[in-house]
Scaffold this motif. Structure first.
Motif, PDB file in Angstrom:
ATOM      1  N   LYS A  72       0.729  -1.356   0.037  1.00  0.00           N
ATOM      2  CA  LYS A  72      -0.027  -0.110  -0.009  1.00  0.00           C
ATOM      3  C   LYS A  72       0.812   1.249   0.083  1.00  0.00           C
ATOM      4  CE  LYS A  72      -3.718  -2.653   0.343  1.00  0.00           C
ATOM      5  NZ  LYS A  72      -4.564  -2.777  -0.380  1.00  0.00           N
ATOM      6  N   GLY A  73       0.348   2.397  -0.651  1.00  0.00           N
ATOM      7  CA  GLY A  73       1.018   3.563  -0.568  1.00  0.00           C
ATOM      8  C   GLY A  73       0.870   4.433   0.396  1.00  0.00           C
ATOM      9  N   GLU A  74       1.727   5.521   0.275  1.00  0.00           N
ATOM     10  CA  GLU A  74       1.737   6.343   1.721  1.00  0.00           C
ATOM     11  C   GLU A  74       0.442   7.175   1.776  1.00  0.00           C
ATOM     12  OE1 GLU A  74       4.629  10.268   3.198  1.00  0.00           O
ATOM     13  OE2 GLU A  74       4.887   9.585   0.980  1.00  0.00           O
ATOM     14  N   GLN A  75      -0.090   7.659   0.577  1.00  0.00           N
ATOM     15  CA  GLN A  75      -1.380   8.326   0.878  1.00  0.00           C
ATOM     16  C   GLN A  75      -2.464   7.566   1.501  1.00  0.00           C
ATOM     17  OE1 GLN A  75      -2.062   9.753  -3.011  1.00  0.00           O
ATOM     18  NE2 GLN A  75      -0.929  11.676  -2.523  1.00  0.00           N
ATOM     19  N   LEU A  76      -2.573   6.216   1.229  1.00  0.00           N
ATOM     20  CA  LEU A  76      -3.675   5.359   1.722  1.00  0.00           C
ATOM     21  C   LEU A  76      -3.302   5.137   3.056  1.00  0.00           C
ATOM     22  CD1 LEU A  76      -5.438   2.437   0.100  1.00  0.00           C
ATOM     23  CD2 LEU A  76      -4.150   1.841   2.306  1.00  0.00           C
ATOM     24  N   ILE A  77      -2.142   5.158   3.606  1.00  0.00           N
ATOM     25  CA  ILE A  77      -1.734   4.721   5.069  1.00  0.00           C
ATOM     26  C   ILE A  77      -1.966   6.142   5.723  1.00  0.00           C
ATOM     27  CG2 ILE A  77       0.279   4.393   6.613  1.00  0.00           C
ATOM     28  CD1 ILE A  77       1.605   2.771   4.181  1.00  0.00           C
ATOM     29  N   ARG A  78      -1.613   7.277   5.192  1.00  0.00           N
ATOM     30  CA  ARG A  78      -2.029   8.510   6.066  1.00  0.00           C
ATOM     31  C   ARG A  78      -3.374   8.548   6.164  1.00  0.00           C
ATOM     32  NH1 ARG A  78       2.157  12.233   6.433  1.00  0.00           N
ATOM     33  NH2 ARG A  78       4.151  11.733   5.194  1.00  0.00           N
ATOM     34  N   ASN A  79      -4.203   8.432   5.119  1.00  0.00           N
ATOM     35  CA  ASN A  79      -5.733   8.428   5.091  1.00  0.00           C
ATOM     36  C   ASN A  79      -6.314   7.557   6.277  1.00  0.00           C
ATOM     37  OD1 ASN A  79      -5.950  10.589   3.370  1.00  0.00           O
ATOM     38  ND2 ASN A  79      -6.395   9.072   1.700  1.00  0.00           N
ATOM     39  N   GLU A  80      -5.958   6.333   6.164  1.00  0.00           N
ATOM     40  CA  GLU A  80      -6.195   5.270   7.160  1.00  0.00           C
ATOM     41  C   GLU A  80      -5.986   5.790   8.641  1.00  0.00           C
ATOM     42  OE1 GLU A  80      -5.815   0.551   8.581  1.00  0.00           O
ATOM     43  OE2 GLU A  80      -5.014   1.255   6.610  1.00  0.00           O
ATOM     44  N   LEU A  81      -4.705   6.411   9.011  1.00  0.00           N
ATOM     45  CA  LEU A  81      -4.487   6.731  10.255  1.00  0.00           C
ATOM     46  C   LEU A  81      -5.193   8.200  10.720  1.00  0.00           C
ATOM     47  CD1 LEU A  81      -0.444   6.242  10.055  1.00  0.00           C
ATOM     48  CD2 LEU A  81      -2.299   4.876  11.637  1.00  0.00           C
ATOM     49  N   SER A  82      -5.512   8.933   9.835  1.00  0.00           N
ATOM     50  CA  SER A  82      -6.161  10.066   9.913  1.00  0.00           C
ATOM     51  C   SER A  82      -7.563   9.711  10.301  1.00  0.00           C
ATOM     52  CB  SER A  82      -6.261  10.834   8.746  1.00  0.00           C
ATOM     53  OG  SER A  82      -5.018  11.335   8.536  1.00  0.00           O
ATOM     54  N   GLN A  83      -8.053   8.573   9.871  1.00  0.00           N
ATOM     55  CA  GLN A  83      -9.514   8.137  10.161  1.00  0.00           C
ATOM     56  C   GLN A  83      -9.504   7.533  11.611  1.00  0.00           C
ATOM     57  OE1 GLN A  83     -10.725   5.392   7.000  1.00  0.00           O
ATOM     58  NE2 GLN A  83     -10.963   6.980   5.573  1.00  0.00           N
ATOM     59  N   HIS A  84      -8.315   7.188  11.961  1.00  0.00           N
ATOM     60  CA  HIS A  84      -8.509   6.782  13.566  1.00  0.00           C
ATOM     61  C   HIS A  84      -8.012   7.857  14.461  1.00  0.00           C
ATOM     62  CE1 HIS A  84      -9.100   2.334  13.110  1.00  0.00           C
ATOM     63  NE2 HIS A  84      -8.558   2.511  12.007  1.00  0.00           N
ATOM     64  N   ALA A  85      -7.842   8.985  13.953  1.00  0.00           N
ATOM     65  CA  ALA A  85      -7.901  10.117  14.801  1.00  0.00           C
ATOM     66  C   ALA A  85      -6.355  10.257  15.336  1.00  0.00           C
ATOM     67  CB  ALA A  85      -8.882  10.137  15.854  1.00  0.00           C
ATOM     68  N   ILE A  86      -5.402   9.755  14.601  1.00  0.00           N
ATOM     69  CA  ILE A  86      -3.909   9.902  14.988  1.00  0.00           C
ATOM     70  C   ILE A  86      -3.802  11.102  14.662  1.00  0.00           C
ATOM     71  CG2 ILE A  86      -1.833   8.923  14.648  1.00  0.00           C
ATOM     72  CD1 ILE A  86      -3.775   6.921  15.857  1.00  0.00           C
ATOM     73  N   GLU A  87      -2.946  11.651  15.431  1.00  0.00           N
ATOM     74  CA  GLU A  87      -2.531  13.107  15.327  1.00  0.00           C
ATOM     75  C   GLU A  87      -1.265  13.180  14.240  1.00  0.00           C
ATOM     76  OE1 GLU A  87      -0.484  14.899  18.811  1.00  0.00           O
ATOM     77  OE2 GLU A  87      -2.478  14.165  19.958  1.00  0.00           O
ATOM     78  N   PRO A  88      -1.467  14.440  13.176  1.00  0.00           N
ATOM     79  CA  PRO A  88      -0.603  14.510  12.191  1.00  0.00           C
ATOM     80  C   PRO A  88       1.007  14.236  12.377  1.00  0.00           C
ATOM     81  CG  PRO A  88      -2.171  16.058  11.906  1.00  0.00           C
ATOM     82  CD  PRO A  88      -2.398  15.659  13.339  1.00  0.00           C
ATOM     83  N   GLU A  89       1.494  14.680  13.479  1.00  0.00           N
ATOM     84  CA  GLU A  89       2.859  14.575  13.904  1.00  0.00           C
ATOM     85  C   GLU A  89       3.112  12.943  14.208  1.00  0.00           C
ATOM     86  OE1 GLU A  89       0.651  16.421  16.336  1.00  0.00           O
ATOM     87  OE2 GLU A  89       0.750  17.895  14.848  1.00  0.00           O
ATOM     88  N   LEU A  90       2.143  12.272  14.807  1.00  0.00           N
ATOM     89  CA  LEU A  90       2.375  11.000  14.966  1.00  0.00           C
ATOM     90  C   LEU A  90       2.614   9.975  13.626  1.00  0.00           C
ATOM     91  CD1 LEU A  90       0.616  10.104  18.219  1.00  0.00           C
ATOM     92  CD2 LEU A  90       2.645  10.717  17.978  1.00  0.00           C
ATOM     93  N   ILE A  91       1.505  10.530  12.870  1.00  0.00           N
ATOM     94  CA  ILE A  91       1.573   9.872  11.473  1.00  0.00           C
ATOM     95  C   ILE A  91       3.042  10.104  10.722  1.00  0.00           C
ATOM     96  CG2 ILE A  91       0.510   9.996   9.160  1.00  0.00           C
ATOM     97  CD1 ILE A  91      -1.874  10.557  10.661  1.00  0.00           C
ATOM     98  N   GLU A  92       3.221  11.523  10.766  1.00  0.00           N
ATOM     99  CA  GLU A  92       4.626  11.527  10.156  1.00  0.00           C
ATOM    100  C   GLU A  92       5.864  10.814  10.669  1.00  0.00           C
ATOM    101  OE1 GLU A  92       6.779  13.235   7.198  1.00  0.00           O
ATOM    102  OE2 GLU A  92       4.719  13.460   7.293  1.00  0.00           O
ATOM    103  N   LEU A  93       5.895  10.748  11.999  1.00  0.00           N
ATOM    104  CA  LEU A  93       6.947  10.153  12.832  1.00  0.00           C
ATOM    105  C   LEU A  93       6.936   8.533  12.262  1.00  0.00           C
ATOM    106  CD1 LEU A  93       9.313  10.479  14.927  1.00  0.00           C
ATOM    107  CD2 LEU A  93       7.471  10.117  16.633  1.00  0.00           C
ATOM    108  N   ALA A  94       5.827   7.940  12.297  1.00  0.00           N
ATOM    109  CA  ALA A  94       5.741   6.395  12.104  1.00  0.00           C
ATOM    110  C   ALA A  94       5.972   6.245  10.451  1.00  0.00           C
ATOM    111  CB  ALA A  94       4.247   6.120  12.269  1.00  0.00           C
TER     112      ALA A  94
END
Length: 149
Positions: A72-94
């Motif tokens: 899976k690509g980066e955009q799909l992963i970012r969207n999925e994590l955003s849907q789980h209310a993960i903070e943008p800083e944590l998404i970027e770090l992960a």
């Protein structure tokens, strides 16, 4: 709010986290579906977070590793994590901690699906592009593949 509810919530959270990592949002959603009071659930979840038993960062890292292994690509992963209310800083770090070469992953996924042959016509190329977009790769990553193919 009873003491029994508090114990049941603690038990449920422990049970969920023993199986796999969960985000705070996901735990809250599951507990509310069982009919528990929101304030009590939030309090219990925050206790688990403060004790570092539950971590949104670990959850995000798990999702990134899992989705990358599935192509899976980066955009799909970012969207999925955003849907789980993960903070943008944590998404970027992960995502940055995983050191994924997204261009190489897009090439690997494309070759696995379509082989090494170039697209025979414009329609075939568009089909390949749509597939990669659906998998979460960016337009830039897809354009970069054209120079490699």
């Amino acid at each position: 709010m009873t003491d029994n509810d508090s114990k049941n919530i603690k038990y449920s959270i422990t049970k969920y986290l023993s199986m796999r990592e969960h985000s705070c949002h996901e735990l809250l959603k599951k507990l509310l579906a069982k009919g528990y009071e929101r304030a009590l659930c939030e309090h219990r979840i925050s206790q688990f977070s403060q004790a570092d038993i539950q971590s949104d960062l670990r959850y995000a890292e798990m999702i990134v590793r899992s989705r990358v292994s599935k192509g899976k690509g980066e955009q799909l992963i970012r969207n999925e994590l955003s849907q789980h209310a993960i903070e943008p800083e944590l998404i970027e770090l992960a995502i940055t901690e995983q050191n994924v070469d997204w261009d190489a992953l897009a090439l690997e996924v494309s070759q696995k699906k379509f082989g090494n042959k170039p697209a025979k016509d414009w329609h075939e190329q568009q089909k390949r592009n749509r597939f990669l977009l659906y998998r979460g790769f960016s337009h830039e990553q897809i354009r970069a593949l054209k120079s490699v193919r």
